[in-house]
Design an enzyme around this catalytic site. Structure first.
Site, PDB file in Angstrom:
ATOM      1  N   PHE A  11     114.581  48.816  53.859  1.00  0.00           N
ATOM      2  CA  PHE A  11     113.591  49.496  53.006  1.00  0.00           C
ATOM      3  C   PHE A  11     113.954  50.964  52.735  1.00  0.00           C
ATOM      4  CE2 PHE A  11     109.215  51.632  53.614  1.00  0.00           C
ATOM      5  CZ  PHE A  11     108.984  51.756  52.256  1.00  0.00           C
ATOM      6  N   ASP A  56     127.806  44.996  62.359  1.00  0.00           N
ATOM      7  CA  ASP A  56     126.840  45.391  63.386  1.00  0.00           C
ATOM      8  C   ASP A  56     127.175  46.792  63.892  1.00  0.00           C
ATOM      9  OD1 ASP A  56     125.308  45.558  65.753  1.00  0.00           O
ATOM     10  OD2 ASP A  56     125.497  43.404  66.109  1.00  0.00           O
ATOM     11  N   THR A 120     111.080  58.148  64.341  1.00  0.00           N
ATOM     12  CA  THR A 120     109.693  57.841  63.982  1.00  0.00           C
ATOM     13  C   THR A 120     108.703  58.701  64.765  1.00  0.00           C
ATOM     14  OG1 THR A 120     108.009  56.112  64.176  1.00  0.00           O
ATOM     15  CG2 THR A 120     109.853  55.925  65.652  1.00  0.00           C
ATOM     16  N   ASP A 121     107.531  58.904  64.169  1.00  0.00           N
ATOM     17  CA  ASP A 121     106.463  59.638  64.887  1.00  0.00           C
ATOM     18  C   ASP A 121     105.941  58.832  66.076  1.00  0.00           C
ATOM     19  OD1 ASP A 121     105.036  57.649  63.504  1.00  0.00           O
ATOM     20  OD2 ASP A 121     103.728  59.047  62.438  1.00  0.00           O
ATOM     21  N   GLU A 122     106.248  57.522  66.095  1.00  0.00           N
ATOM     22  CA  GLU A 122     105.714  56.676  67.175  1.00  0.00           C
ATOM     23  C   GLU A 122     106.267  57.067  68.544  1.00  0.00           C
ATOM     24  OE1 GLU A 122     105.314  52.509  66.390  1.00  0.00           O
ATOM     25  OE2 GLU A 122     105.376  52.804  64.232  1.00  0.00           O
ATOM     26  N   TYR A 144     109.291  48.932  70.736  1.00  0.00           N
ATOM     27  CA  TYR A 144     109.963  49.540  69.572  1.00  0.00           C
ATOM     28  C   TYR A 144     110.057  51.052  69.723  1.00  0.00           C
ATOM     29  CZ  TYR A 144     110.199  51.811  65.001  1.00  0.00           C
ATOM     30  OH  TYR A 144     110.528  52.661  63.975  1.00  0.00           O
ATOM     31  N   LYS A 148     113.275  53.636  70.217  1.00  0.00           N
ATOM     32  CA  LYS A 148     113.575  54.748  69.310  1.00  0.00           C
ATOM     33  C   LYS A 148     113.606  56.069  70.080  1.00  0.00           C
ATOM     34  CE  LYS A 148     114.064  54.704  65.383  1.00  0.00           C
ATOM     35  NZ  LYS A 148     115.261  54.464  64.522  1.00  0.00           N
ATOM     36  N   ASN A 174     105.894  54.853  56.275  1.00  0.00           N
ATOM     37  CA  ASN A 174     106.380  54.844  54.894  1.00  0.00           C
ATOM     38  C   ASN A 174     105.733  53.721  54.087  1.00  0.00           C
ATOM     39  OD1 ASN A 174     109.761  56.037  54.704  1.00  0.00           O
ATOM     40  ND2 ASN A 174     108.295  56.528  56.281  1.00  0.00           N
ATOM     41  N   ARG A 208      96.759  56.123  60.601  1.00  0.00           N
ATOM     42  CA  ARG A 208      98.166  56.432  60.329  1.00  0.00           C
ATOM     43  C   ARG A 208      98.246  57.428  59.178  1.00  0.00           C
ATOM     44  NH1 ARG A 208      98.051  54.266  64.533  1.00  0.00           N
ATOM     45  NH2 ARG A 208      99.110  52.369  65.206  1.00  0.00           N
ATOM     46  N   ASP A 266      93.382  42.455  68.239  1.00  0.00           N
ATOM     47  CA  ASP A 266      94.154  43.685  68.105  1.00  0.00           C
ATOM     48  C   ASP A 266      95.555  43.514  68.681  1.00  0.00           C
ATOM     49  OD1 ASP A 266      94.623  46.244  67.339  1.00  0.00           O
ATOM     50  OD2 ASP A 266      93.202  47.188  68.720  1.00  0.00           O
TER      51      ASP A 266
HETATM   52  N1  LIG Z   1     109.278  51.874  57.787  1.00  0.00           N
HETATM   53  C1  LIG Z   1     108.652  52.914  58.336  1.00  0.00           C
HETATM   54  O1  LIG Z   1     107.484  53.191  58.022  1.00  0.00           O
HETATM   55  C2  LIG Z   1     109.365  53.777  59.340  1.00  0.00           C
HETATM   56  C3  LIG Z   1     108.647  54.811  59.920  1.00  0.00           C
HETATM   57  C4  LIG Z   1     109.287  55.639  60.821  1.00  0.00           C
HETATM   58  C5  LIG Z   1     110.637  55.464  61.099  1.00  0.00           C
HETATM   59  N2  LIG Z   1     111.316  54.438  60.545  1.00  0.00           N
HETATM   60  C6  LIG Z   1     112.747  54.292  60.883  1.00  0.00           C
HETATM   61  O2  LIG Z   1     113.496  54.328  59.697  1.00  0.00           O
HETATM   62  C7  LIG Z   1     114.647  53.490  59.799  1.00  0.00           C
HETATM   63  C8  LIG Z   1     114.668  52.504  58.647  1.00  0.00           C
HETATM   64  O3  LIG Z   1     113.458  51.750  58.670  1.00  0.00           O
HETATM   65  P1  LIG Z   1     113.163  50.622  57.605  1.00  0.00           P
HETATM   66  O4  LIG Z   1     111.692  50.507  57.486  1.00  0.00           O
HETATM   67  O5  LIG Z   1     113.995  50.832  56.397  1.00  0.00           O
HETATM   68  O6  LIG Z   1     113.721  49.340  58.389  1.00  0.00           O
HETATM   69  P2  LIG Z   1     114.076  47.894  57.844  1.00  0.00           P
HETATM   70  O7  LIG Z   1     113.711  46.976  58.955  1.00  0.00           O
HETATM   71  O8  LIG Z   1     113.535  47.677  56.484  1.00  0.00           O
HETATM   72  O9  LIG Z   1     115.680  47.947  57.693  1.00  0.00           O
HETATM   73  C9  LIG Z   1     116.531  48.000  58.803  1.00  0.00           C
HETATM   74  C10 LIG Z   1     117.937  47.689  58.329  1.00  0.00           C
HETATM   75  O10 LIG Z   1     118.827  47.809  59.447  1.00  0.00           O
HETATM   76  C11 LIG Z   1     119.690  46.677  59.441  1.00  0.00           C
HETATM   77  N3  LIG Z   1     120.106  46.406  60.827  1.00  0.00           N
HETATM   78  C12 LIG Z   1     119.328  45.952  61.842  1.00  0.00           C
HETATM   79  N4  LIG Z   1     120.061  45.786  62.954  1.00  0.00           N
HETATM   80  C13 LIG Z   1     121.329  46.169  62.639  1.00  0.00           C
HETATM   81  C14 LIG Z   1     122.542  46.235  63.368  1.00  0.00           C
HETATM   82  N5  LIG Z   1     122.618  45.870  64.662  1.00  0.00           N
HETATM   83  N6  LIG Z   1     123.650  46.679  62.743  1.00  0.00           N
HETATM   84  C15 LIG Z   1     123.608  47.034  61.428  1.00  0.00           C
HETATM   85  N7  LIG Z   1     122.500  46.974  60.691  1.00  0.00           N
HETATM   86  C16 LIG Z   1     121.365  46.554  61.285  1.00  0.00           C
HETATM   87  C17 LIG Z   1     118.890  45.548  58.822  1.00  0.00           C
HETATM   88  O11 LIG Z   1     119.716  44.528  58.287  1.00  0.00           O
HETATM   89  C18 LIG Z   1     118.102  46.289  57.751  1.00  0.00           C
HETATM   90  O12 LIG Z   1     118.808  46.337  56.531  1.00  0.00           O
HETATM   91  C19 LIG Z   1     114.556  52.819  61.168  1.00  0.00           C
HETATM   92  O13 LIG Z   1     115.400  53.530  62.053  1.00  0.00           O
HETATM   93  C20 LIG Z   1     113.091  52.977  61.568  1.00  0.00           C
HETATM   94  O14 LIG Z   1     112.954  53.053  62.969  1.00  0.00           O
HETATM   95  C21 LIG Z   1     110.709  53.576  59.666  1.00  0.00           C
END
Ligand SMILES: NC(=O)c1ccc[n+]([C@@H]2O[C@H](COP(=O)([O-])OP(=O)(O)OC[C@H]3O[C@@H](n4cnc5c(N)ncnc54)[C@H](O)[C@@H]3O)[C@@H](O)[C@H]2O)c1
Length: 320
Positions: A11, A56, A120-122, A144, A148, A174, A208, A266
């Site tokens: 994403f 990977d 992340t803020d988490e 999770y 992180k 996001n 949130r 929950d």
């Molecule tokens: N989505 C949110 O609201 C949010 C909020 C805070 C932080 N984040 C952080 O932002 C980052 C991106 O989040 P997102 O929502 O786009 O996640 P997502 O789950 O949509 O995408 C994660 C991507 O990482 C790839 N991936 C997973 N394991 C892998 C590995 N071992 N090797 C290579 N690629 C791998 C997946 O194929 C995927 O394309 C993450 O680090 C997440 O912790 C996300």
């Protein structure tokens, strides 16, 4: 300039790459494993400045080879869904902790930096009132967020110990297009568009802060280009809502009523409230969210309405 971006078939990473390809000059290599959460349909495959490598981040020889050709790294790859981490934490520790350490080792060997670690803020835990500044102690509650937090600390340790140019971002929730339909906004919108019910956790009072994905990407790029080595930057959106309030807005946007809401047990250990203080990014980097939430949410709902071809196969578990 060669930028290695991990996890950019997901994403946020894909939004970041689409933005850089539209506006910048950097050549970009994406390393992504294409787990259930990653899809090539999120990327402009074939773009002359984009190379996609399926792999990977725990694969040390592959990571070494790609890092050797990179000037900078932006690291998004992670297992990112809290509910999945409650069902099983193994892949979260492997990818989020060991994968990050594998990348950091390679960056150190090849002198690559800045290394922007997207977090992340988490990691801060849960806060009833006020907002966390960057120096607030970490107190993650889910597997999770614990994975992180671990990766943040490893990344910062590589700066302190080895002088690697690591920069950490911690953002709020996001929303936007191309988000996998297991997260609350796309799950609720796609269920409502299909005439189904939406599962609201507990009493829905969990709060949130909501951040448009393009604002997040803008903040990350400010950190990459103007941030300081070894620093953490919170990135917020400025719109705090309870899950109940968010549900009401999504029902309105989809023309549905509260009869479509199913109250479900929950989430275990559900954090009550997240709230980041992002004044450091504002004063140091000039960061400000540009998207007004009402418009951003309406545009997001419209995107899912117009892109059934994108999300229907993902909901059916079909790989693309
Ligand atoms: N989505 C949110 O609201 C949010 C909020 C805070 C932080 N984040 C952080 O932002 C980052 C991106 O989040 P997102 O929502 O786009 O996640 P997502 O789950 O949509 O995408 C994660 C991507 O990482 C790839 N991936 C997973 N394991 C892998 C590995 N071992 N090797 C290579 N690629 C791998 C997946 O194929 C995927 O394309 C993450 O680090 C997440 O912790 C996300």
């Amino acid at each position: 300039m060669n930028l290695l971006v991990t996890g950019a078939a997901g994403f946020i990473g894909s939004a970041y790459v689409r933005g850089l390809l539209a506006g910048g000059t950097a050549d970009i290599t994406v390393l992504d494993k294409l787990t259930y959460a990653g899809s090539l349909t999120n990327l402009p495959v074939g773009h002359p400045r984009l190379e996609f490598v399926q792999g990977d981040i725990c694969d040390a020889p592959l990571v070494d080879k790609l890092t050797a050709g990179a000037d900078q790294i932006v690291h998004f790859a992670a297992e990112s869904h809290v509910d999945r981490s409650i069902d099983g934490a193994g892949t979260f520790v492997r990818t989020n902790v060991l994968g990050t350490q594998t990348l950091l080792d390679a960056a150190l060997r090849h002198g690559v930096g800045p290394f922007v670690h997207v977090s992340t803020d988490e990691v801060y835990g849960s806060i009833e009132t006020g907002s966390w500044p960057e120096e607030h102690p970490l107190a993650p509650n889910s597997p999770y967020s614990a994975s992180k937090a671990s990766s943040d600390l490893i990344a910062l340790a590589y700066h302190r110990t080895h002088g690697l140019d690591v920069r950490v971002t911690r953002c709020s929730n996001n929303y936007g297009p191309h988000q996998f339909p297991e997260k609350v906004v796309p799950l609720f919108v796609t269920n409502l568009l299909d005439g189904e019910r939406v599962p609201l956790y507990g009493d829905g009072r969990n709060v949130r802060d909501w951040l448009h994905v393009e604002d997040h990407c803008h903040g990350i790029d400010l950190v990459r280009t103007n941030g300081r080595p070894g620093e953490v930057y919170n990135i917020g959106g400025g719109t705090e809502l309870s899950n109940r309030e968010l549900t009401g807005l999504l029902l309105d946007a989809c023309g549905a009523g509260w009869d479509r809401v199913e109250h479900v047990t929950d989430r275990k250990g559900h954090d009550l409230r997240y709230s980041v203080d992002w004044s450091k990014a504002r004063t140091e980097l000039g960061y400000r969210p540009r998207h007004d939430f009402a418009t951003g949410l309406a545009d997001t709902v419209a995107w899912y309405r117009d892109h059934r071809d994108w999300w229907e196969p993902l909901k059916r578990g079909v790989r693309r």
